[in-house]
Write an enzyme that holds these catalytic residues in place. Sequence first.
Site, PDB file in Angstrom:
ATOM      1  N   VAL A   1       7.941   4.721  -3.372  1.00 49.48           N
ATOM      2  CA  VAL A   1       7.571   4.819  -1.958  1.00 49.48           C
ATOM      3  C   VAL A   1       8.799   4.926  -1.070  1.00 49.48           C
ATOM      4  O   VAL A   1       8.900   5.801  -0.208  1.00 49.48           O
ATOM      5  CB  VAL A   1       6.730   3.597  -1.541  1.00 49.48           C
ATOM      6  CG1 VAL A   1       6.424   3.635  -0.048  1.00 49.48           C
ATOM      7  CG2 VAL A   1       5.440   3.535  -2.349  1.00 49.48           C
TER       8      VAL A   1
ATOM      9  N   THR B   1       3.945  -4.827  -4.640  1.00 51.45           N
ATOM     10  CA  THR B   1       3.077  -6.000  -4.486  1.00 51.45           C
ATOM     11  C   THR B   1       2.153  -6.051  -5.705  1.00 51.45           C
ATOM     12  O   THR B   1       1.021  -5.577  -5.660  1.00 51.45           O
ATOM     13  CB  THR B   1       2.253  -5.935  -3.182  1.00 51.45           C
ATOM     14  OG1 THR B   1       1.734  -4.600  -3.012  1.00 51.45           O
ATOM     15  CG2 THR B   1       3.104  -6.286  -1.978  1.00 51.45           C
TER      16      THR B   1
ATOM     17  N   CYS C   1      -1.626   0.819  -8.219  1.00 52.34           N
ATOM     18  CA  CYS C   1      -2.521   0.976  -7.065  1.00 52.34           C
ATOM     19  C   CYS C   1      -3.965   0.638  -7.439  1.00 52.34           C
ATOM     20  O   CYS C   1      -4.456  -0.437  -7.133  1.00 52.34           O
ATOM     21  CB  CYS C   1      -2.421   2.401  -6.508  1.00 52.34           C
ATOM     22  SG  CYS C   1      -0.848   2.766  -5.717  1.00 52.34           S
TER      23      CYS C   1
END
Length: 421
Positions: A13, A82, A257
């Site tokens: 990202v 995360t 994800c």
Amino acid sequence: MADKIGIIGLGYVGLPLAAAFGRLGPVVGFDINPGRIAALKQGEDETRETTPEELAAAHHLQVTDAAADLAQCNIYIVTVPTPVDESHRPDLGPLKRASETVGALLKPGDLVIYESTVYPGATEEDCVPILEAQSGLVFNRDFTVGYSPERINPGDKQRRLADVVKVTSGSTPQTADRVDALYRQVVTAGTHRAPSIRVAEAAKVIENSQRDINIALINELAMIFNRMGIDTEAVLKAAGSKWNFLPFRPGLVGGHCIGVDPYYLTHKAESLGYHPDILLAGRRLNDGMGTYVAQQMVKAMMQQGCATPEARVLIMGLTFKENCPDLRNTRVIDVVRGLEGFGLQVDVHDPLADPAEVAREYGFDTVAQPKAGTYDGVILAVAHDVFKDLSAAQIRSFGRDGAILYDLKYILTEDEADLRL
């Protein structure tokens, strides 16, 4: 003062974002991995998301593993992972540590934007207190915060950062304007300004939760159709002739994800006293697909008479998706462990996976080139282009006579494979 952007985390990202902003103005890209920084300084991106030409064009980008180099920035964008822990609980450790790093550098007037996927409320409830504690500044008086969830699709060369609408938000109306204007500089597809940070957080976490549930439905249908002796792909093609039938396919659901984000939402829901039946049911079903695949393979090998203690199976592909080197949360490993649990010998071949990372994370060595006539079973687990370029005969050549060929990704036709999901 002209904006100077600091980007914390240079993975899938952060790096494309740093390169995009680095073409326009001063950007400091920070990552805690010295090896990653050394490679980037040589123009090499191991994730393959950013080309050497794109890195070279980012004339104003400085990459570093020294947090002090971020001190002169006035906009900080946090793009750290995360994940979830082994019990599927959100692990905010990387996010909190990044917040500590930024908080120690914050000055009056600074803006902090989070892109990491979180549950609704995490930015203001978990991250902002850390920023305040580390800086001694007051939220929405001395500094403000925005949230603009990442929508990077690893390995997708058609829908990249600039091509996907960016959701933006801010802790004040003025901050929301500032965040939106910032991203409009690099996202040609445009932006969608959410009315609050919590709305933006919720929008991100349900994007992949929705996909997870839809794939779980198709996985369950595949199990039913397999019992009926009906080819699932043929059923889906027939149903797909209707305009509003959604084109999902069965498979292993991993990655950072789809296989992770729903747990952030279920965690928050349960903390509020609500048990999310559908979300958790979808997760349970998808998390069990690797075991199901292993069982199907062993059953077919037993029927063929080749499920002996000396039997060897080749798994083609280990990364979590096609044409991507990312091994995070790959569920192919569940197939490997499932087959080993039945006493079979398993070799894994994946030219996109880093052998050193595989050995470090999973404790085995990959096979650089499978030897012809070696295997009693072959599983096509990941649809890399390099595998698609092989004919059915070439793939079968890895196996002995009578070897079972199991195609999880519909690379082959029904007639070419012995098993398909």
